[in-house]
Design a protein around this motif. Structure first.
Motif, PDB file in Angstrom:
ATOM      1  N   THR A  50      28.642  62.720   5.587  1.00 23.21           N
ATOM      2  CA  THR A  50      28.280  62.818   7.121  1.00 23.21           C
ATOM      3  C   THR A  50      27.881  61.370   7.447  1.00 23.21           C
ATOM      4  O   THR A  50      27.112  60.654   6.519  1.00 23.21           O
ATOM      5  N   ARG A  52      26.750  58.490  10.534  1.00 27.12           N
ATOM      6  CA  ARG A  52      26.271  58.138  12.092  1.00 27.12           C
ATOM      7  C   ARG A  52      27.342  57.121  12.463  1.00 27.12           C
ATOM      8  O   ARG A  52      28.045  56.446  11.802  1.00 27.12           O
ATOM      9  N   ARG A  92      21.164  59.647  18.129  1.00 25.57           N
ATOM     10  CA  ARG A  92      21.758  59.710  16.766  1.00 25.57           C
ATOM     11  C   ARG A  92      22.786  60.775  16.873  1.00 25.57           C
ATOM     12  O   ARG A  92      22.793  61.780  17.429  1.00 25.57           O
ATOM     13  N   GLU A  94      26.075  62.328  14.505  1.00 22.84           N
ATOM     14  CA  GLU A  94      26.420  62.327  13.203  1.00 22.84           C
ATOM     15  C   GLU A  94      27.838  62.972  13.208  1.00 22.84           C
ATOM     16  O   GLU A  94      28.188  64.022  13.738  1.00 22.84           O
ATOM     17  N   SER A  96      31.139  64.166  10.712  1.00 23.36           N
ATOM     18  CA  SER A  96      31.745  64.832   9.338  1.00 23.36           C
ATOM     19  C   SER A  96      33.043  65.357   9.504  1.00 23.36           C
ATOM     20  O   SER A  96      33.274  65.822  10.477  1.00 23.36           O
TER      21      SER A  96
END
Lengths: 128, 128
Positions: A50, A52, A92, A94, A96
């Motif tokens: 993962t 940012r 933020r 993220e 993945s």
DNA sequence: CCGTATCCCCGGCGATACTG
DNA sequence: CAGTATCGCCGGGGATACGG
């Protein structure tokens, strides 16, 4: 025998359906990871899990914010990448790999292995 | 951790040397087969062995003569493709993979396998 | 048949500036 | 920090015509 390409080329596709899918499986793959940025994004996420946005950008190196964003968007649409935004200040987000995205690992691995061998050949001087 | 890209991008490269080779093996591979045409050329030649120019063009489908020629040239320079011209009328030119080109088979296979599974997923409806 | 040379278009991509 | 908007460049790539 021929594998016709869907008109218009490969990049910036939306999620494929059975109808617009090329007959040739290799082209299908090109449809989803047919440009270098998508491959590099894949490499980073498969390596580190993962990440940012900024982190991803820095680790890829020379990629502009615009291009990274747009490639992430299309990879979201094609179901390769998962995006999760947090309501914080500063923001933020993220990224993945989805389960589907994970399944591309063998392709990446094959590329990695080949690249390593190639460099080894060059070092040994015994190429061609 | 970062794999910096050599400035200028991937396409139309001349034969790489140890100096200009990226640190990351995945990028090395992208350097040599980083665009869809190169992959498709590879697919045809690895499938059928030796092919004439026109044959190659027809089997790839939608590719112009100019683009096919230029990609074959760069793949010659990078040592992936072997070119043999015959002094006949009308002219005949045959293309095939070099030993180095053959070693890319696992990459192609991985792409083929993934494309097949992906289509299977779509058919089953159990994607995402 | 194979290839090169022009012309031209379009889209990828970077740079920059601006919002939440 | 994450994202959108705008501008402008540059090169991939098609179309066409011509040469060997």
């Amino acid at each position: 025998m021929t594998c016709m390409i869907a008109d218009g080329g490969f990049a910036n596709m939306t999620a494929p359906t059975l109808e617009n899918l090329p007959a040739c499986p290799v082209e299908t793959t090109l449809l989803l990871i047919g440009n270098k940025w998508q491959v590099l994004i894949l490499r980073e996420l498969s390596l580190r899990g993962t990440m940012r946005f900024k982190e991803l950008q820095r680790s890829i190196g020379k990629i502009s914010q615009k291009v990274l964003t747009s490639n992430l968007r299309t990879m979201e649409e094609t179901g390769l990448v998962h995006r999760e935004a947090f309501a914080e200040v500063p923001p933020r987000v993220e990224y993945s790999l989805t389960d589907l995205g994970q399944t591309l690992r063998p392709v990446l691995d094959a590329m990695r292995v080949w690249g390593e061998n190639y460099k080894e050949q060059l070092r040994g001087g015994g190429l061609r």
